[in-house]
Design an enzyme around this catalytic site. Structure first.
Site, PDB file in Angstrom:
ATOM      1  CD  GLU A  52      52.847  -5.017   9.137  1.00  0.00           C
ATOM      2  OE1 GLU A  52      51.326  -5.198   8.470  1.00  0.00           O
ATOM      3  OE2 GLU A  52      53.507  -3.938   9.688  1.00  0.00           O
ATOM      4  CG  ASN A  77      48.544  -6.215   7.748  1.00  0.00           C
ATOM      5  OD1 ASN A  77      47.645  -5.895   8.958  1.00  0.00           O
ATOM      6  ND2 ASN A  77      48.682  -5.875   6.695  1.00  0.00           N
ATOM      7  CG  ASP A  95      47.663  -1.791  11.285  1.00  0.00           C
ATOM      8  OD1 ASP A  95      48.347  -1.936  11.814  1.00  0.00           O
ATOM      9  OD2 ASP A  95      47.638  -2.918  10.119  1.00  0.00           O
ATOM     10  CD  GLU A 115      51.918   0.800  11.169  1.00  0.00           C
ATOM     11  OE1 GLU A 115      52.889  -0.249  10.208  1.00  0.00           O
ATOM     12  OE2 GLU A 115      50.836   1.142  10.906  1.00  0.00           O
TER      13      GLU A 115
END
Length: 823
Positions: free
Chosen positions: A604, A663, A721, A778
């Site tokens: 990420e 993101n 997310d 996560e």
């Protein structure tokens, strides 16, 4: 040859074949050369007075008597007697030569004396003669001697070659006319007329004019300058120099000069050059027309003041009309010439700008340009500005209030504040300011229209006027922003009571023609003595910002700490803009591990600010400010570009390229679709766009979903997310059809702590399986969490247990050393 100086006389005798041509040559080696030709007929004697001051030591002795006596025709003796009181010791020798000319036979080199055995020192007469001749004959340029009848006496090789294709054709005794004819026939001279005889005649006339020099042109653009001098006996001595280079340079200079003059005349505006004495040297036609109505008035050498006065008297300068004497005065002219730039008004409303420059050599260069259009435009602008200023004065006089509401405008508010400041200081009273902002005005404007918005603004204005005291000032200073400036007793706290009443009033619905709506307000309050009077408006605005940050619909009171926070915020904003320019934002990478194999499966990409003073700064410090300033997309762009560049370093360190997860906000996905897709296609490991769960999926337009579809078609995965944190519904998931769902870390953290956390996670896993989406957990911080999540069925694990976010250098070290904690 003998010398007899006892009686002050010198006798020289020699034999000669003819006495008609006798030449004498005397040379004084230390004092210079004297050439004398003495010619006689068949008379018994010739006496000639000769001035020979150069060979005398004694300045008082100015003359010498020279006698030549002949014994008659044919062979005879010649005596030269020089009677002097004192003979110069500097006189080394006197050489007399006789030249034989037999029956018209011509020889180029004159004959040596018949008897040259008489010694004069160590040098023979013949040797000296030969030496002199060789010098003349070896002279590289033409040299010749013609007698008074224009018959050639002698010439060197260069002269003969310059006059004939066959130099041997030029011989002594030949007439100048014949030599000229040969030169024309050989094309060594340029014809001066169409026929040869006329050309010869013109050349002879030039020779008869006894001009000291003459320029000749030869074939092949060759040029000579001929220098001529006539001896006392009438002989003509001719010497030439090659002037070809000089003529060509002069011609080039004339060509350049003519070209310059042509260019100057083609230049449409006046141009002139005066020398260091201010006398005109060069000018173009435009300058002539600008300074005189007569075509031939200006002449070279005319003084600047004369030309200027002529132009002034002719009325060519509009500003000088009626002031001719003043403008023509020397004082005025000298003052004007010192000005490097001068604007001139001419006839017909024509305007020129005059530039004056002194060159290093003292020349005065004058150049004008036409600025008529510029002046006229300037005049129009000035006229328009005057009209506008007058109109503004009228507006200000008639209108110091807001057009829509009738309240005071900002100008009136500032004037009122200034009047408060100008009043005598009274310790018993204090001033305050309330900054008021409508909370949902944009929504009303957008949903109900501008007419409804205007109704709201007028309704708000009426409420404000109802609540304030007569001495208070109410102003509308923006679209939905108002200021109340008031006065109160030092301990009255009327500002607080007024703020509370306004909150209550605006909590009630506002009645409009189209219905009713609720308009909330946020209020900021600042008052003396905490705030100085000149800072009231600023501090009220700071307090308003605090009220809105605390949730709107409330009152914020100014504290000094608020101002410090605002200044700190502004400093961060300035830092952010500088950081973007210096590209200080860089990607950090947090590993994503395959839950079953324990191998690296993805990274990420997270933003970090490499601050020059603070070091590495996390997003929580700057993202909020960046979003307010509209800089978030630029930061994401820098991080995206650098991550793709970094990927080239790890592709050689891993068996398979890990997937990169970025993101992405909904706005950026729509505005940067092409850039994002192009970058994602170029990475072999695959790219995922993580949509924040804060995005209102149901509120997105069709453009958003078309961009998602384009990304999917390009092979880019879409991930949701922070799933489970609040806003993404099951319907939104169905509409998005994501390739991956990432569980919010706060749910993972409750695993093993709350009994129902496991059941919630199992439910999410079932949804993911139904949608055929990868499940990512996560926030994994312990080995126990990693084991439980793997057993539950998660596909990918991410968290500090496997590694904190790291820069490219740290990542490369981990990849080289190998391994991650086992899942």
């Amino acid at each position: 040859m003998t010398f007899d100086t006892a009686n002050g006389a010198l006798d020289v005798a020699f034999a000669s074949t003819r006495l008609n041509d006798i030449s004498g040559f005397a040379e004084a080696s230390s004092l210079g050369k004297i050439v004398a030709q003495l010619a006689g007929g068949s008379v018994a004697s010739v006496e000639i007075e000769a001035r020979l001051p150069e060979i005398l030591n004694d300045p008082a002795q100015r003359e010498a008597r020279c006698a030549v006596r002949t014994a008659g025709q044919g062979t005879g003796a010649v005596t030269l007697r020089a009677k002097v009181n004192t003979l110069s010791p500097e006189l080394h020798q006197i050489i007399l030569t006789a030249q034989g000319i037999q029956g018209g036979a011509e020889k180029r080199k004159p004959a040596s004396p018949a008897d040259t055995s008489v010694a004069l020192g160590d040098t023979s007469v013949a040797a000296k003669y030969d030496r002199l001749w060789e010098a003349i004959d070896g002279y590289p340029y033409p040299f010749a001697l013609y007698d008074k009848d224009m018959l050639l006496v002698l010439s060197n090789r260069a002269y003969n070659a310059s006059m004939a294709a066959e130099p041997s054709r030029i011989v002594p005794g030949m007439a100048l006319a014949e030599v000229t004819r040969i030169a024309l026939d050989s094309k060594h001279l340029v014809p001066l007329a169409s026929d040869a005889s006329t050309s010869i005649q013109e050349y002879l006339e030039k020779a008869d004019n006894k001009q000291p020099f003459l320029d000749l042109e030869f074939e092949g653009d060759i040029h000579h300058r001929v220098f001529r001098s006539v001896t006392p006996l009438g002989d003509m001595l001719i010497a030439r120099l090659d002037s070809t280079a000089l003529v060509r340079e002069r011609r080039a200079a004339e060509t350049s000069h003519n070209r310059l003059l042509s260019a100057l005349n083609a230049y449409p505006f006046p141009f002139a050059i005066y020398d260091d004495q201010d006398c005109i040297v060069v000018w173009n036609d435009a300058y002539r027309r600008s300074m005189s109505k007569c075509d031939d008035f200006i002449e070279a050498g005319m003084h600047r003041t004369v030309i200027a006065e002529h132009a002034i008297r002719a009325g060519l300068f509009t500003d000088a009309i009626g002031k001719e004497d003043l403008w023509s005065s020397i004082e005025h002219q000298n003052e004007a010439v010192r000005q490097p730039i001068e604007d001139l008004r001419l006839e017909g409303d024509i305007h020129h700008r005059l530039y004056r420059t002194r060159a290093p050599n003292g020349d005065l260069v004058i150049l004008r340009t036409d600025i008529t259009e510029l002046i006229r435009k300037k005049r129009e602008v000035e006229d328009y500005a005057l009209r506008l200023e007058e109109a503004n004065k009228q507006i200000l006089q008639q209108n110091n209030q807001d057009q829509l509401t009738g309240l005071a405008n900002r100008r009136s508010l500032l004037a009122a504040l200034q009047s408060f400041q100008d009043m005598p200081k009274d310790e018993s009273i204090s001033h305050f300011a309330l900054a008021i902002d409508l909370d949902h005005f944009k929504f009303i404007n957008d949903s109900l229209g501008h007419a409804a918005g205007d109704e709201v603004l007028m309704s708000v204005s009426r409420v404000l006027l109802d609540e304030v005291a007569p001495q208070d000032v109410v102003a509308r200073v923006g679209g939905d922003e108002y200021i109340i400036l008031g006065v109160q007793q030092r301990d009255e706290k009327r500002d607080v009571a007024l703020g509370d009443r306004l909150l209550t009033r605006f909590d009630e619905p506002v009645q409009l023609e189209a219905g009713s709506c609720r308009v909330g307000v946020s209020i900021g309050v600042a008052a003396e003595p905490l705030s100085r009077m000149e800072d009231l408006l600023l501090h009220a605005d700071v307090a308003l910002y605090r009220a809105k940050a605390d949730g709107r619909g409330r009152i914020g009171h100014f504290h000094k700490s608020d101002l410090e926070r605002i200044q700190q915020k502004r400093a961060i904003e300035v830092d952010l803009e500088r950081a973007l320019a210096r590209r200080e934002f860089e990607p950090y990478y947090q590993p994503q591990i395959d839950a079953r194999s324990g191998k690296l499966t993805g990274l990420e990409v997270l933003a970090r600010w490499n601050h020059p003073r603070l070091g590495t700064v996390r997003p929580s410090y700057f993202l909020g400010h960046a979003e307010e300033l509209g800089l978030l997309d630029q930061i994401d762009d820098q991080v995206f570009e650098r991550a793709l560049t970094d990927s080239e370093r790890w592709l050689d360190q891993t068996d398979s390229a890990p997937r990169l997860a970025f993101n992405v906000s909904a706005d950026r996905l729509q505005t940067k679709t092409d850039i994002l897709i192009a970058g994602g296609r170029g990475y072999p490991g695959g790219v995922s766009f993580e949509l924040l769960e804060t995005v209102f999926v149901e509120e997105q337009n069709d453009q958003f979903f078309r961009c998602l579809q384009r990304a999917g078609n390009a092979g880019i995965d879409i991930e949701v997310d922070d799933f489970g944190s609040g806003r993404t519904s099951i319907l939104a998931l169905l509409k998005l059809s994501p390739q991956a769902i990432k569980i919010d870390r706060r749910i993972v953290k409750r695993l093993g702590i709350e009994r129902n956390a496991r059941q919630v996670l199992q439910s999410i896993i079932q949804i993911g399986r139904v949608m055929n989406a990868r499940l990512v957990a996560e926030g994994v911080e312990t080995e126990c969490q990693a084991r439980d999540l793997r057993e539950l069925g998660f596909d990918v694990l991410q968290g500090f247990y496997f590694g904190e976010p790291m820069n490219i250098g740290q990542l490369m070290t981990v990849l080289r050393e190998g391994g991650w904690p086992e899942a």
